[in-house]
Design a protein around this motif. Structure first.
Motif, PDB file in Angstrom:
ATOM      1  N   LYS A  35       0.839  -1.195   0.000  1.00 30.77           N
ATOM      2  CA  LYS A  35       0.000   0.000   0.000  1.00 30.77           C
ATOM      3  C   LYS A  35       0.878   1.251   0.000  1.00 30.77           C
ATOM      4  N   PHE A  36       2.008   1.210   0.706  1.00 27.59           N
ATOM      5  CA  PHE A  36       2.927   2.336   0.794  1.00 27.59           C
ATOM      6  C   PHE A  36       4.322   1.895   0.368  1.00 27.59           C
ATOM      7  N   THR A  37       5.068   2.846  -0.194  1.00 29.70           N
ATOM      8  CA  THR A  37       6.482   2.611  -0.497  1.00 29.70           C
ATOM      9  C   THR A  37       7.266   3.817  -0.020  1.00 29.70           C
ATOM     10  N   LEU A  38       8.315   3.559   0.737  1.00 32.08           N
ATOM     11  CA  LEU A  38       9.195   4.622   1.211  1.00 32.08           C
ATOM     12  C   LEU A  38      10.097   5.055   0.061  1.00 32.08           C
ATOM     13  N   CYS A  39      10.017   6.323  -0.304  1.00 31.51           N
ATOM     14  CA  CYS A  39      10.800   6.882  -1.419  1.00 31.51           C
ATOM     15  C   CYS A  39      11.634   8.036  -0.887  1.00 31.51           C
ATOM     16  N   VAL A  40      12.895   7.800  -0.646  1.00 27.81           N
ATOM     17  CA  VAL A  40      13.786   8.847  -0.160  1.00 27.81           C
ATOM     18  C   VAL A  40      14.838   9.077  -1.232  1.00 27.81           C
ATOM     19  N   GLU A  41      14.833  10.288  -1.793  1.00 28.44           N
ATOM     20  CA  GLU A  41      15.794  10.622  -2.840  1.00 28.44           C
ATOM     21  C   GLU A  41      17.201  10.693  -2.263  1.00 28.44           C
ATOM     22  N   ASN A  42      18.184  10.601  -3.137  1.00 24.06           N
ATOM     23  CA  ASN A  42      19.579  10.672  -2.730  1.00 24.06           C
ATOM     24  C   ASN A  42      19.971  12.080  -2.312  1.00 24.06           C
ATOM     25  N   THR A  43      19.228  13.065  -2.790  1.00 21.66           N
ATOM     26  CA  THR A  43      19.540  14.462  -2.528  1.00 21.66           C
ATOM     27  C   THR A  43      18.256  15.264  -2.438  1.00 21.66           C
ATOM     28  N   GLN A  44      18.350  16.448  -1.898  1.00 20.43           N
ATOM     29  CA  GLN A  44      17.211  17.361  -1.865  1.00 20.43           C
ATOM     30  C   GLN A  44      17.436  18.523  -2.811  1.00 20.43           C
ATOM     31  N   TYR A  45      18.267  18.328  -3.823  1.00 17.93           N
ATOM     32  CA  TYR A  45      18.574  19.389  -4.773  1.00 17.93           C
ATOM     33  C   TYR A  45      17.301  19.794  -5.521  1.00 17.93           C
ATOM     34  N   PRO A  46      16.974  21.083  -5.558  1.00 15.52           N
ATOM     35  CA  PRO A  46      15.737  21.525  -6.228  1.00 15.52           C
ATOM     36  C   PRO A  46      15.668  21.050  -7.682  1.00 15.52           C
ATOM     37  N   GLY A  47      14.486  20.585  -8.052  1.00 17.24           N
ATOM     38  CA  GLY A  47      14.249  20.135  -9.420  1.00 17.24           C
ATOM     39  C   GLY A  47      14.755  18.746  -9.729  1.00 17.24           C
ATOM     40  N   CYS A  48      15.400  18.101  -8.768  1.00 15.80           N
ATOM     41  CA  CYS A  48      15.992  16.778  -9.005  1.00 15.80           C
ATOM     42  C   CYS A  48      15.076  15.692  -8.439  1.00 15.80           C
ATOM     43  N   MET A  49      14.506  14.916  -9.342  1.00 18.61           N
ATOM     44  CA  MET A  49      13.601  13.837  -8.950  1.00 18.61           C
ATOM     45  C   MET A  49      13.949  12.610  -9.777  1.00 18.61           C
ATOM     46  N   THR A  50      14.035  11.464  -9.143  1.00 16.11           N
ATOM     47  CA  THR A  50      14.334  10.228  -9.866  1.00 16.11           C
ATOM     48  C   THR A  50      13.038   9.464 -10.141  1.00 16.11           C
TER      49      THR A  50
END
Length: 160
Positions: A35-50
């Motif tokens: 139901k849920f998936t933990l999605c933590v990006e490698n960085t918090q750089y603006p505009g950067c989404m994987t």
């Protein structure tokens, strides 16, 4: 490193969470049953989404997301759970425990309403169009409009 800084306090609490452990043939096997998936990006750089959040959408799992501060400009905020909205892990756990089947169905309905836009923006042709638009903006700012991109049109993939 960014992800570990966020996850370590939660893991230290030894909160009873059901999680997938071990090898899997494809992430779709696990995400489609979650139901849920933990999605933590490698960085918090603006505009950067994987691809992490997009994969959740593909497989029907609500993203618990931590990433760039401008993520709401890229993806409708009603389609993910922004982990920054919780002051501590207790408030996040309370939210998850109180998330009903009705809430989940409403999320799926919202996702369906946004599916076309997400596909258009977060696909190969969407990224090519975004880069093309950005280049045109730069050229326009330099009063060089039309010199280099004359006749260039946004990429339209062939239909099969």
């Amino acid at each position: 490193i960014f992800r570990l800084r966020w996850l370590k306090p939660l893991l230290r609490r030894r909160v009873p969470l059901v999680s997938y452990k071990g090898l899997c043939d494809a992430k779709s096997d696990v995400m489609s049953r979650s139901k849920f998936t933990l999605c933590v990006e490698n960085t918090q750089y603006p505009g950067c989404m994987t691809e992490k959040m997009i994969d959740c959408f593909r497989f029907g799992s609500v993203p618990l997301y931590l990433g760039p501060p401008d993520i709401g400009d890229m993806i409708d905020p009603s389609l993910f759970v922004d982990l920054r909205a919780f002051s501590d892990d207790e408030s996040l756990l309370a939210f998850l425990r109180n998330f009903t089947e009705k809430d989940y169905q409403q999320w799926r309905d919202r996702l369906e309403l946004h599916r076309v836009d997400i596909k258009a923006r977060h696909s190969i042709s969407g990224y090519i169009n975004m880069v093309s638009d950005a280049v045109e903006d730069v050229i326009d700012r330099e009063n060089m409009s039309g010199l280099f991109l004359k006749g260039l049109r946004p990429f339209d993939p062939p239909t099969i």
